[in-house]
Design an enzyme around this catalytic site. Structure first.
Site, PDB file in Angstrom:
ATOM      1  N   CYS A 192      -7.840   4.167 -13.284  1.00 35.17           N
ATOM      2  CA  CYS A 192      -6.470   3.647 -13.287  1.00 35.17           C
ATOM      3  C   CYS A 192      -6.131   2.898 -14.570  1.00 35.17           C
ATOM      4  O   CYS A 192      -5.085   3.140 -15.189  1.00 35.17           O
ATOM      5  CB  CYS A 192      -6.243   2.772 -12.057  1.00 35.17           C
ATOM      6  SG  CYS A 192      -7.304   1.299 -11.957  1.00 35.17           S
ATOM      7  N   HIS A 237      -7.027  -2.586  -9.091  1.00 33.74           N
ATOM      8  CA  HIS A 237      -6.273  -1.346  -9.301  1.00 33.74           C
ATOM      9  C   HIS A 237      -4.961  -1.648 -10.015  1.00 33.74           C
ATOM     10  O   HIS A 237      -4.380  -2.721  -9.861  1.00 33.74           O
ATOM     11  CB  HIS A 237      -5.982  -0.675  -7.958  1.00 33.74           C
ATOM     12  CG  HIS A 237      -5.352   0.675  -8.087  1.00 33.74           C
ATOM     13  ND1 HIS A 237      -5.969   1.739  -8.708  1.00 33.74           N
ATOM     14  CD2 HIS A 237      -4.131   1.137  -7.685  1.00 33.74           C
ATOM     15  CE1 HIS A 237      -5.175   2.797  -8.675  1.00 33.74           C
ATOM     16  NE2 HIS A 237      -4.050   2.451  -8.066  1.00 33.74           N
ATOM     17  N   HIS A 249      -0.500   6.878 -11.068  1.00 35.62           N
ATOM     18  CA  HIS A 249      -1.788   6.177 -11.130  1.00 35.62           C
ATOM     19  C   HIS A 249      -2.954   7.118 -10.845  1.00 35.62           C
ATOM     20  O   HIS A 249      -2.844   8.076 -10.081  1.00 35.62           O
ATOM     21  CB  HIS A 249      -1.814   4.987 -10.161  1.00 35.62           C
ATOM     22  CG  HIS A 249      -1.641   5.322  -8.709  1.00 35.62           C
ATOM     23  ND1 HIS A 249      -2.196   4.568  -7.706  1.00 35.62           N
ATOM     24  CD2 HIS A 249      -0.977   6.320  -8.078  1.00 35.62           C
ATOM     25  CE1 HIS A 249      -1.879   5.075  -6.525  1.00 35.62           C
ATOM     26  NE2 HIS A 249      -1.130   6.143  -6.727  1.00 35.62           N
TER      27      HIS A 249
END
Length: 283
Positions: A192, A237, A249
């Site tokens: 990510c 994240h 993402h």
């Protein structure tokens, strides 16, 4: 003395440290380090000289590093692009080169000569740096000839420092369907924060590597202020807003870089990782 410095970004051990840290950390000796370059398409950077340890991040062909130690087949290095420190196989570093171009597409091939029908020598990721020494043309296709040998499609490169696109989100979208890889930072597999950092780099923006570092990048905003290019964070994240409703993402749910409605993502992720921890704009 004890040190509060982040081992990911500062090179120090009890026996050895970056000489720039003298007075900040205690070590048996301090060294300047040796300028070098990554000499393979992608190398894994680890927190210890041990292949069983997980990947912290990856470095790309032609990226500059500083080598502080070589021992038992391992090199202890710091990446000059983002300052990340770790261990990689010593054979993956070569003497410092001066690149002229970098790869501007998610993936491309290096051919043994200016002929796309030849079996490629290897592939390179977006962001890889190459040194061009000449040009050739075969059946109307223009190639760059490389100092390290081989030829590459010329239109897959831009001069070092030239932006691939002014909008980093457009670059990030080029990674759609790229496999998710924990610690990955290339067009072959990416995580990510790797998407965020690599896309920003190719748009002329410097960004830190990990999601917790990115969580202090730019400035805080509210969810209702989100727009294209803003970042949404969960614990461990990060995702990029492609527009006011769509999140882009790399994620472990699809195991790819994917688009997802933000509200749906918040609901899906919430049962395991709770709600977002923050929203930031890098601009």
């Amino acid at each position: 003395m004890s040190s509060p410095l982040d081992r990911r970004l500062f090179a120090f051990r009890p026996d050895l440290a970056d000489q720039r840290l003298e007075g900040q950390v205690t070590a048996d000796r301090y060294v300047e380090g040796e300028a070098a370059t990554i000499g393979i398409p992608v190398t894994d950077l680890r927190p210890a000289p041990d292949l069983s340890r997980g990947i912290d991040t990856q470095l790309l062909f032609g990226e500059p590093v500083r080598v502080f130690d070589r021992r038992d087949g391992w090199a202890w290095v710091q990446a000059e692009e983002d300052g990340y420190v770790g261990y990689l196989p010593e054979s993956d570093v070569t003497p410092r080169a001066v690149p002229t171009h970098w790869i501007s597409v998610p993936r491309t091939f290096v051919y043994p000569e200016a002929e796309l029908r030849k079996v490629p020598l290897h592939a390179l990721s977006l962001g890889s740096r190459v040194t061009v020494t000449g040009e050739a043309e075969t059946r109307g296709t223009r190639y760059f000839l490389l100092a390290t040998g081989g030829a590459i499609i010329a239109k897959h490169c831009v001069p070092i420092g030239e932006e691939v696109h002014a909008d980093y989100v457009a670059i990030a979208a080029e990674f759609l369907n790229t496999p998710y890889l924990w610690g990955g930072r290339s067009g072959f597999g990416i995580d990510c924060s790797g998407v965020v950092q690599l896309a920003m780099m190719m748009a002329g923006m410097k960004a830190p590597r990990d999601s917790d570092m990115l969580a202090a990048f730019g400035r805080e905003i509210t969810q209702d202020a989100l727009k294209r290019g803003d970042l949404v964070f969960w614990k461990g994240h990060v995702g990029i807003m492609e527009d006011e409703e769509t999140l882009l993402h790399a994620n472990g749910h699809t195991m790819t870089v994917a688009r997802e409605n933000l509200k749906a993502a918040i609901e899906r992720i919430g049962w395991l990782y709770d709600r977002p921890t923050g929203f930031r704009t890098p601009f």
